[in-house]
Design a protein around this motif. Structure first.
Motif, PDB file in Angstrom:
ATOM      1  N   SER A   1     -24.409 -35.175 -10.289  1.00 43.39           N
ATOM      2  CA  SER A   1     -23.534 -34.552 -10.267  1.00 43.39           C
ATOM      3  C   SER A   1     -23.223 -32.979 -10.577  1.00 43.39           C
ATOM      4  O   SER A   1     -22.294 -32.488  -9.750  1.00 43.39           O
ATOM      5  N   GLU A   2     -24.007 -32.290 -10.427  1.00 40.56           N
ATOM      6  CA  GLU A   2     -23.870 -30.490 -10.015  1.00 40.56           C
ATOM      7  C   GLU A   2     -24.405 -30.980  -8.909  1.00 40.56           C
ATOM      8  O   GLU A   2     -24.468 -29.220  -8.580  1.00 40.56           O
ATOM      9  N   GLY A   3     -25.163 -31.263  -8.430  1.00 41.05           N
ATOM     10  CA  GLY A   3     -25.452 -31.181  -6.844  1.00 41.05           C
ATOM     11  C   GLY A   3     -25.320 -31.636  -5.683  1.00 41.05           C
ATOM     12  O   GLY A   3     -22.985 -31.104  -5.917  1.00 41.05           O
ATOM     13  N   GLU A   4     -25.098 -30.807  -5.146  1.00 43.39           N
ATOM     14  CA  GLU A   4     -24.093 -30.901  -3.359  1.00 43.39           C
ATOM     15  C   GLU A   4     -24.764 -31.890  -2.885  1.00 43.39           C
ATOM     16  O   GLU A   4     -24.202 -31.972  -1.256  1.00 43.39           O
ATOM     17  N   LEU A   5     -24.882 -33.405  -2.575  1.00 38.94           N
ATOM     18  CA  LEU A   5     -25.538 -34.251  -2.212  1.00 38.94           C
ATOM     19  C   LEU A   5     -24.490 -34.484  -1.172  1.00 38.94           C
ATOM     20  O   LEU A   5     -24.115 -35.176  -0.142  1.00 38.94           O
ATOM     21  N   GLU A   6     -23.213 -34.976  -2.122  1.00 40.59           N
ATOM     22  CA  GLU A   6     -21.598 -35.900  -1.268  1.00 40.59           C
ATOM     23  C   GLU A   6     -21.595 -34.508   0.002  1.00 40.59           C
ATOM     24  O   GLU A   6     -20.646 -35.201   0.889  1.00 40.59           O
ATOM     25  N   ASN A   7     -21.956 -32.989   0.001  1.00 43.91           N
ATOM     26  CA  ASN A   7     -21.562 -32.598   1.101  1.00 43.91           C
ATOM     27  C   ASN A   7     -22.243 -32.533   1.947  1.00 43.91           C
ATOM     28  O   ASN A   7     -22.076 -32.572   3.414  1.00 43.91           O
ATOM     29  N   GLU A   8     -23.916 -32.488   1.764  1.00 44.19           N
ATOM     30  CA  GLU A   8     -24.566 -33.398   2.597  1.00 44.19           C
ATOM     31  C   GLU A   8     -24.684 -34.688   3.579  1.00 44.19           C
ATOM     32  O   GLU A   8     -25.165 -34.903   4.702  1.00 44.19           O
ATOM     33  N   PHE A   9     -24.398 -36.142   2.335  1.00 40.42           N
ATOM     34  CA  PHE A   9     -24.312 -37.185   3.483  1.00 40.42           C
ATOM     35  C   PHE A   9     -22.644 -37.163   2.689  1.00 40.42           C
ATOM     36  O   PHE A   9     -22.226 -38.297   1.852  1.00 40.42           O
ATOM     37  N   PRO A  10     -21.345 -36.185   3.713  1.00 46.95           N
ATOM     38  CA  PRO A  10     -19.990 -36.639   3.091  1.00 46.95           C
ATOM     39  C   PRO A  10     -19.944 -38.759   3.072  1.00 46.95           C
ATOM     40  O   PRO A  10     -19.330 -39.350   2.731  1.00 46.95           O
TER      41      PRO A  10
END
Length: 634
Positions: free
Chosen positions: A446-455
């Motif tokens: 939830s605190e990371g940015e994985l959704e931006n790296e793997f949209p």
């Protein structure tokens, strides 16, 4: 327009609020007055009870001096945060005592405490030019002490806390000690009651205390000029005004000061909620003409009327969507409802509430401080049209809802069960090693940015409900299983023994609430304290049971779940597990079992369920011991 994502640092802002606290109070009172307050009024006990009841943290300590000479000696030896002076002191009058104290420490607040307003007749009519900062009336109820302390803390901290935490405030305009000594405690109690009622169920006790720090400040003004100064400085953070009708203006009592202030305040903020108070019912008509609320100070139902006004107007009730002319177009009871209503309300209603800070105030009352602070600075003029403004608001609220679902370890409550929450603890105690790791992974995602790296990929931790270790202790104790489990010889006999035992009633209620809602396959997994121990883990020692959870009858699925929970408990005493524990540095007495009821991810096809993904991963070993090497992984 972009708004930064919430970070863990936002949570620590609450810890920094209320920097200036009242810890040590010096009460200067004659032996008789002190006896009356302590023995008849039960002062110490009542103050402690009020603080605990209103979740205000540690109550201040009260010291006592019988004479001015004793008080001055104590002030030289001890650092006090507040001085309370009673009227009857043997060796000096209250004003002289206060003057001497201010010479010693000019910053210390000094409150004159009287048993009745008639006692004040022997003092000058105007105490503003003296060393007395405020006068309060004590009628035997300790909540006035709480109001004194909190009112002083609010004035000391308001500027810093508004800048740091965007806290809200309420302005109370009243010059009669008798009335504000009664009204202030009522307001504090009602604010505390509403905040606790609306507080997120996922918060633990420490987080609840922290959220109480961000409660609205109450600013007591005794003159027109003081009230005007408060509103000029904190207008953007003021959620409402409660005002007398007659109070000093330009140094003299002005019977029209109240209505003058209302007209001025409404010229600055047309939508600010205002309540006028008066002893005379004729002033109800004046309040009606000014389009503000009214309460009679002599009313037998003043507490309920005050409570209703605070709940409806200060953001503690439902959000009532209106148009600028007062027409009600929708309402919302929670944040999800707020998001849904924003999608459909008329443009004029959206602009009206957004421009009046109604959204941010309502959210702040519910402890949604980060979201409220994001919405507060938004101006509808910053957007090309109302649709863009509407979409942006919906996006902010939706992200806050999703973040709460992902990050919080929510305390499970059957009566308030929300199946959208991602991770829930069903009872007190430890989560165990495995569940703790899952909760941590949930937080990292939830605190990371994985959704931006793997949209185009959905990355999430499966939904989980954890029966913490307190139930294991209770289950073993209530069913007298410890000695029996150790003496039983085979795994099959141990399983049979545990199946005859009974889970606690509260756990059964919780499990039934869960099974009535979830219809997907589940895994009932062990999560013992030592299972993921860093140096000698007991990985693979205990059982996991897969349940299809597809029976048509709820009772069948419920009993299957209860049986699986007992089987996981029983696996702690299987011979293989006992042997592994005995070969380590651990002992069976150290071990406790939590249980994870976890969603299985997959797809159904032709009445069969196929897991989407199953396997293991290898990483660097950051804690190599003995012959192990970092790059050999885990």
């Amino acid at each position: 327009m972009k708004v930064r994502k919430a970070t863990p640092a936002d949570k620590h802002t609450l810890q920094d609020l209320i920097l200036h606290r009242v810890h040590e109070i010096l009460l200067i009172a004659s032996s008789y007055d002190a006896f009356v307050m302590e023995e008849d009024g039960g002062l110490t006990e009542q103050v402690l009870h009020e603080y605990i009841g209103m979740s205000f943290g540690n109550a201040p300590r009260i010291w006592r001096a019988e004479t001015a000479a004793d008080a001055m000696k104590m002030l030289q030896e001890t650092q006090f945060d507040l001085v309370l002076v009673m009227m009857r002191i043997s060796d000096m009058d209250p004003i002289s005592i206060a003057t001497q104290i201010k010479k010693l420490n000019s910053s210390i607040p000094i409150i004159l405490l009287a048993f009745d307003e008639s006692e004040l007749k022997q003092l000058p009519d105007d105490l503003q030019g003296t060393a007395i900062d405020q006068v309060f009336i004590w009628s035997g109820n300790a909540n006035v002490f709480l109001a004194i302390v909190k009112q002083i803390e609010d004035k000391l901290n308001i500027e810093r806390d508004v800048n740091l935490g965007d806290v809200r405030c309420i302005i109370l305009i009243e010059d009669r000690p008798r009335y504000y000594s009664t009204i202030l405690p009522l307001i504090y109690k009602e604010i505390s009651r509403n905040i606790k009622r609306l507080m997120d169920k996922s918060l633990n006790d420490t987080e609840r205390l922290l959220h109480m720090r961000a409660r609205p400040k109450i600013l007591l003004a005794t003159t027109y000029e003081e009230a005007q100064d408060f509103f000029k400085k904190y207008q953007q953070n003021t959620i409402g005004i409660i005002s007398d009708i007659r109070f000093p203006k330009n140094g003299i009592q002005d019977p029209e000061a109240g209505q003058s202030f209302v007209r001025w305040a409404r010229s600055v903020d047309p939508s600010i909620p205002i309540l006028l108070q008066s002893r005379y019912e004729i002033n109800a008509q004046l309040a009606k003409e000014l389009h503000v609320n009214f309460v009679n100070k002599k009313s037998k139902s003043i507490l309920q009327e005050l409570r209703d006004f605070i709940t409806i107007n200060f953001g503690f009730g439902d959000f009532i969507f209106k148009t600028p002319n007062g027409e009600v177009v929708d309402h919302a009871t929670d944040i999800e409802g707020l998001k849904n209503a924003i999608q459909t309300i008329p443009e004029e209603s959206l602009e009206f509430h957004a421009s009046s800070n109604h959204f941010s105030n309502w959210l702040a009352a519910r402890g949604e401080f980060i979201l409220a602070s994001k919405i507060r600075p938004l101006n509808y003029r910053d957007f090309k049209d109302s649709n863009e403004h509407r979409k942006f608001l919906i996006q902010l609220v939706a992200e806050a809802i999703d973040l709460k679902k992902e990050t919080h370890v929510v305390e499970f409550e059957p009566e308030n069960f929300d199946p959208r929450k991602n991770f829930m603890r069903i009872c007190p105690g430890s989560l165990g090693g495995k569940a703790r790791g899952i909760a941590f992974s949930n937080s990292l995602l939830s605190e990371g940015e994985l959704e931006n790296e793997f949209p185009n990929v959905t990355i999430r931790v499966p939904q989980a409900y954890v029966i913490a270790t307190a139930e294991y202790d209770k289950f073993m104790s209530d069913n007298n299983l410890w000695e029996k489990a150790i003496k039983t010889k085979t795994n099959k006999q141990i399983d049979a023994l545990f199946q005859t035992a009974k889970l606690s009633e509260s756990i059964e209620i919780s499990l039934r609430a869960i099974i009535e809602v979830i219809k997907h396959p589940i895994a009932v997994r062990s999560s013992s304290l030592l299972e993921d121990s860093q140096y000698q883990p007991l990985s693979g020692a205990y059982a996991t049971y897969m349940l299809p959870n597809n029976a048509s009858k709820v009772n069948v699925r419920f009993h299957q779940l209860c049986s699986a929970v007992k089987r996981v408990y029983a696996s702690m005493f299987h011979k293989e597990a006992i042997g592994l524990i005995e070969s380590s540095v651990h002992s069976i007495e150290q071990e406790k079992m939590a249980i994870i009821i976890m969603e299985l991810i997959g797809q159904s096809f032709d009445n069969r369920f196929y897991p989407t993904f199953s396997g293991t991963t290898q990483s660097f070993n950051y804690y190599p011991v003995s012959y192990m090497k970092r790059n050999e992984g885990v």
